[in-house]
Scaffold this motif. Structure first.
Motif, PDB file in Angstrom:
ATOM      1  N   ALA A  76       0.835  -1.204   0.000  1.00 26.18           N
ATOM      2  CA  ALA A  76       0.000   0.000   0.000  1.00 26.18           C
ATOM      3  C   ALA A  76       0.870   1.256   0.000  1.00 26.18           C
ATOM      4  O   ALA A  76       0.541   2.251  -0.657  1.00 26.18           O
ATOM      5  N   ILE A  77       1.992   1.196   0.715  1.00 28.86           N
ATOM      6  CA  ILE A  77       2.908   2.339   0.730  1.00 28.86           C
ATOM      7  C   ILE A  77       3.496   2.546  -0.659  1.00 28.86           C
ATOM      8  O   ILE A  77       3.579   3.666  -1.160  1.00 28.86           O
ATOM      9  N   ALA A  78       3.883   1.442  -1.297  1.00 30.93           N
ATOM     10  CA  ALA A  78       4.414   1.535  -2.659  1.00 30.93           C
ATOM     11  C   ALA A  78       3.390   2.170  -3.590  1.00 30.93           C
ATOM     12  O   ALA A  78       3.709   3.023  -4.421  1.00 30.93           O
ATOM     13  N   GLN A  79       2.123   1.771  -3.414  1.00 34.49           N
ATOM     14  CA  GLN A  79       1.086   2.293  -4.305  1.00 34.49           C
ATOM     15  C   GLN A  79       0.846   3.783  -4.117  1.00 34.49           C
ATOM     16  O   GLN A  79       0.308   4.454  -4.998  1.00 34.49           O
ATOM     17  N   LEU A  80       1.254   4.311  -2.953  1.00 32.59           N
ATOM     18  CA  LEU A  80       1.133   5.750  -2.745  1.00 32.59           C
ATOM     19  C   LEU A  80       2.225   6.522  -3.485  1.00 32.59           C
ATOM     20  O   LEU A  80       2.259   7.749  -3.433  1.00 32.59           O
ATOM     21  N   GLY A  81       3.135   5.791  -4.133  1.00 29.07           N
ATOM     22  CA  GLY A  81       4.154   6.464  -4.923  1.00 29.07           C
ATOM     23  C   GLY A  81       5.519   6.457  -4.275  1.00 29.07           C
ATOM     24  O   GLY A  81       6.266   7.440  -4.359  1.00 29.07           O
ATOM     25  N   VAL A  82       5.862   5.363  -3.611  1.00 30.01           N
ATOM     26  CA  VAL A  82       7.195   5.240  -3.027  1.00 30.01           C
ATOM     27  C   VAL A  82       7.918   4.099  -3.738  1.00 30.01           C
ATOM     28  O   VAL A  82       7.425   2.973  -3.773  1.00 30.01           O
ATOM     29  N   GLY A  83       9.065   4.406  -4.323  1.00 31.16           N
ATOM     30  CA  GLY A  83       9.857   3.382  -4.991  1.00 31.16           C
ATOM     31  C   GLY A  83      11.028   2.994  -4.112  1.00 31.16           C
ATOM     32  O   GLY A  83      11.597   3.839  -3.415  1.00 31.16           O
ATOM     33  N   TYR A  84      11.405   1.717  -4.157  1.00 30.04           N
ATOM     34  CA  TYR A  84      12.432   1.222  -3.243  1.00 30.04           C
ATOM     35  C   TYR A  84      13.512   0.507  -4.042  1.00 30.04           C
ATOM     36  O   TYR A  84      13.234  -0.394  -4.825  1.00 30.04           O
ATOM     37  N   VAL A  85      14.744   0.939  -3.848  1.00 26.36           N
ATOM     38  CA  VAL A  85      15.892   0.267  -4.463  1.00 26.36           C
ATOM     39  C   VAL A  85      16.730  -0.275  -3.320  1.00 26.36           C
ATOM     40  O   VAL A  85      17.480   0.458  -2.688  1.00 26.36           O
TER      41      VAL A  85
END
Lengths: 235, 491
Positions: A76-85
């Motif tokens: 859900a956090i990713a869907q809010l526009g957070v990308g993780y590398v």
């Protein structure tokens, strides 16, 4: 002073029974690159994972553009526009480069829309488009990991040690890409390579032993050799 | 050169062993014997594959070692067989299940947020209502099959009158509704808006109620269908009940325990006993034999069919293979295994869901961080794996018979096949299943004829357990050469 995009307030995070973050706070301004510095084990990676929801904080608050996100599941956090590398890239070795990127699509057509941008940043990915990710070199895997965070419309990118274990010439290439990415998004960068962080970041936070130590403008830190030596090792 | 040999030691030894074995087999057995051993091996391999594929995917994606997979196989066999031979049992129980689920879903449209009563009170209420609804319901007479009562079952016996049945159905729907409320109380959730989605639970409830008055005629209709249609229905219903059960199992028992893997193993192990006892309670401890549908059962002049194409027209019980009859139903099992293998491979390689599964096997956390709700995929894969196993169960029923012990035997061999192939690898699961199936078939033949090597004056005989032991032997050999299994990447 532009708007604050990410606000972390006094988070406490545990891994198993270990108290890793003991009240970390930070603010990331929209459109900036903020570097998160500190020695090994200072809690930098755990801070990123807490923001991402992979190691949710036990207390404290995290807000993205004012909206609380702590306690939400990672997807859900990713869907809010957070990308993780993540550290060590974590690309999918058995999937092709294309599949790795396609997996990051949040809406149909994301990849098609962003393909040109990604391929100009990292031409190598185009060359190995149909090769399995595991067959790429370390630098190419890092590029793929960054590219994966660029496929969807992300407001914030959390990037963990992009220069780790890479040859200087590749690091240069990745730095150039990050600089270009920063023109349209916000980056929170964890980096051991101080020279690289110093060239990229506008602001910095230093963590030590799970706590905030110091923060400010990167331009000021560069001349503060005492701090660099004390908290960042040989720097 | 030496480096090359060192690096591929396992491969070289493996190929060498296969060549030696092939040489031994071709010189020992006549071609027609060999062909029928190979086909038997393929049949078993196809059945094992249906179990191992799910087992391996579930382990690869969620790190759950599902001991209950064989139980799902067995339950699939029982449900499929029941639809085939005694649909009354299903017609008199399935509406209840549908009603409970419909009630549960309906709770999502209620303004549960305003309820301040603690949830446990609702749970107790749900149990009481459910108990009242099923009070006096007798399952055992319904489960009496045509076989144990000799021919067709007398239709009037053992069915509750429609009025009582409707009351029970409604009562269970209410129980489901209360349980659904209990589940939602105190949780953060959004009340469902009034939309077309509401038609799903309402439709389910209507369906459950419609079945009530037509139970008798539906049963007659099902039994009057020709056996081929009933067989296909049995495959479909068996597989989907397995999938539903698997999904339910993941959602209710496995999901809360992802942070405690040991507990998960124990839960699945416990489910083996629960499932076996439940099956014994409903269907009795004895076994059943499922009749072959007409496609595979014609005998008489012109049989066995000279070849596969001729069989398509004459539907003989066996097909001639190099002068030896081979049961045509086993050919069907091989074909079913092959179709499922190709189908699953396409799903994994060509669809987005498959991509997510393959990525999740490597790193499900990273998949999550890309914005994909992995938990939902977990449930789906669990259901898919369980469905495949249950399908295998239905397919095995006419071939191996049905008994409460059916699951365990398959579970053990399937574990061995998964270990041989490599945990989490789909190709590995298929190959492992094939190897285990073939070694069982050769083992059976060796038990029958013994082994006579050139220097032996008479054949060395073996006890029947060699067939089972042979698979363990292969596993040990494979693990010595490749500790992660043939295609395994996980430690």
């Amino acid at each position: 002073m532009s708007d604050v995009l990410l606000e972390v307030e006094h988070i406490h995070t545990f891994i198993g029974q270990f108290h890793i973050l003991e009240g970390v706070s930070l603010k990331v301004r929209a459109g900036s690159i903020t570097a998160l510095l500190g020695r090994n084990g200072a809690g930098k990676t755990t801070t990123l994972r807490s923001i991402m929801g992979l190691n949710p904080p036990r207390s404290g608050q995290i807000r993205l553009a004012g909206e609380p996100i702590h306690g939400k599941p990672a997807y859900a956090i990713a869907q809010l526009g957070v990308g993780y590398v993540p550290e060590h890239r974590a690309i999918f070795r058995d999937l092709t480069v294309e599949e790795n990127l396609r997996l990051a699509e949040r809406r149909r057509g994301d990849l098609r829309r962003r393909s040109d941008f990604i391929m100009t940043l990292f031409p190598d990915l185009k060359r190995f488009y149909r090769h399995p990710g595991g067959k790429l070199s370390g630098g190419q895997q890092q590029m793929l990991a960054i590219a994966r965070a660029l496929v969807a419309d992300n407001r914030l990118l959390l990037i963990d040690e992009p220069s780790e274990g890479l040859a200087p010439i590749i690091v240069e290439q990745i730095m150039a890409a990050l600089r270009q990415m920063a023109t349209e998004t916000t980056i929170l960068l964890v980096e051991q390579n101080f020279a690289m962080a110093a060239q990229l970041a506008d602001e910095y936070y230093i963590l030590d032993d799970g706590r905030n130590v110091q923060h400010g403008r990167m331009a000021d830190l560069i001349h503060d050799h005492a701090t660099i030596n004390r908290y960042l090792g040989a720097g | 050169m030496i480096e090359w040999i060192k690096y591929r030691r396992g491969l070289i030894i493996g190929i060498g062993a296969i060549i030696l074995f092939a040489y031994w087999a071709t010189t020992t057995y006549e071609p027609r014997v060999l062909a029928s051993i190979l086909l038997s091996g393929l049949t078993l391999g196809a059945l094992y594959f249906l179990v191992t594929s799910g087992l391996s995917l579930i382990f690869g994606l969620m790190d759950v070692l599902n001991f209950a997979h064989g139980t799902l196989f067995m339950i699939g066999a029982y449900v499929g067989f029941t639809l085939y031979a005694n649909p009354r049992l299903l017609l008199n129980t399935v509406p209840f299940v549908i009603a409970v689920v419909a009630g549960w879903l309906l709770a999502g449209w209620l303004p549960v947020k305003r309820i301040r009563t603690p949830g446990w009170l609702f749970w107790i209420g749900a149990v009481i209502v459910a108990m009242m609804a099923v009070w006096g319901f007798e399952l055992a007479p319904l489960a009496t099959t045509a076989l144990s009562s000799g021919g067709r079952i007398p239709t009037e016996q053992a069915q509750a009158p429609t009025a009582i049945f409707v009351i029970r159905t409604l009562g269970l729907a209410v129980a489901g509704l209360i349980a659904g409320i209990a589940f939602l109380v105190g949780k953060e959730h959004a009340q469902q808006p009034l939309s077309a989605k509401l038609l799903v639970p309402l439709g389910m409830l209507t369906l459950a109620l419609i079945i009530a008055p037509i139970r008798l005629s539906a049963e007659g209709w099902l039994l009057s269908l020709n056996s081929n249609t009933r067989f296909l229905l049995a495959l479909l219903v068996g597989a989907s009940s397995g999938a539903a059960l698997g999904g339910l199992m993941e959602w209710s028992l496995i999901r809360p325990l992802y942070s405690r893997p040991i507990y998960q193993v124990l839960v699945t192990l416990g489910l083996v006993f629960v499932g076996t006892e439940l099956v014994k309670a409903i269907w009795g401890p004895g076994g059943y034999f499922m009749e072959l549908p007409e496609w595979f059962s014609r005998r008489g002049p012109g049989c066995p069919s000279p070849n596969l194409i001729a069989w398509l027209q004459d539907n003989c019980a066996s097909i001639d293979v190099l002068g030896r009859p081979f049961p045509s139903y086993r050919v069907f099992i091989i074909a079913l295994g092959l179709v499922m293998f190709i189908g699953t491979a396409i799903l994994l390689q060509r669809t987005r869901l498959g991509m997510i599964i393959r990525a999740g096997v490597q790193d499900s956390e990273m998949v999550q961080a890309l914005g994909i709700n992995v938990r939902r995929v977990f449930t789906l894969v669990f259901a898919l794996g369980a469905g495949l196993a249950a399908l295998g169960g239905v397919a095995a029923a006419p071939f191996l018979g049905i008994s409460p012990g059916l699951g365990q035997e398959f579970q053990l061999q399937a574990f061995i096949a998964v270990v041989i192939g490599g945990m989490g690898s789909f190709t590995g699961a298929a190959l492992g299943a094939l190897l285990v199936g073939l070694s069982r078939a050769f083992g059976d033949q060796i038990v029958l004829t013994g082994i006579q090597l050139p220097w032996m004056s008479e054949a060395m005989s073996f006890s029947p357990s060699i067939a089972r032991a042979s698979t363990v032997l292969i596993m040990a050999l494979v693990l010595l050469l490749r500790p992660a299994g043939l295609f395994g990447k996980k430690e």
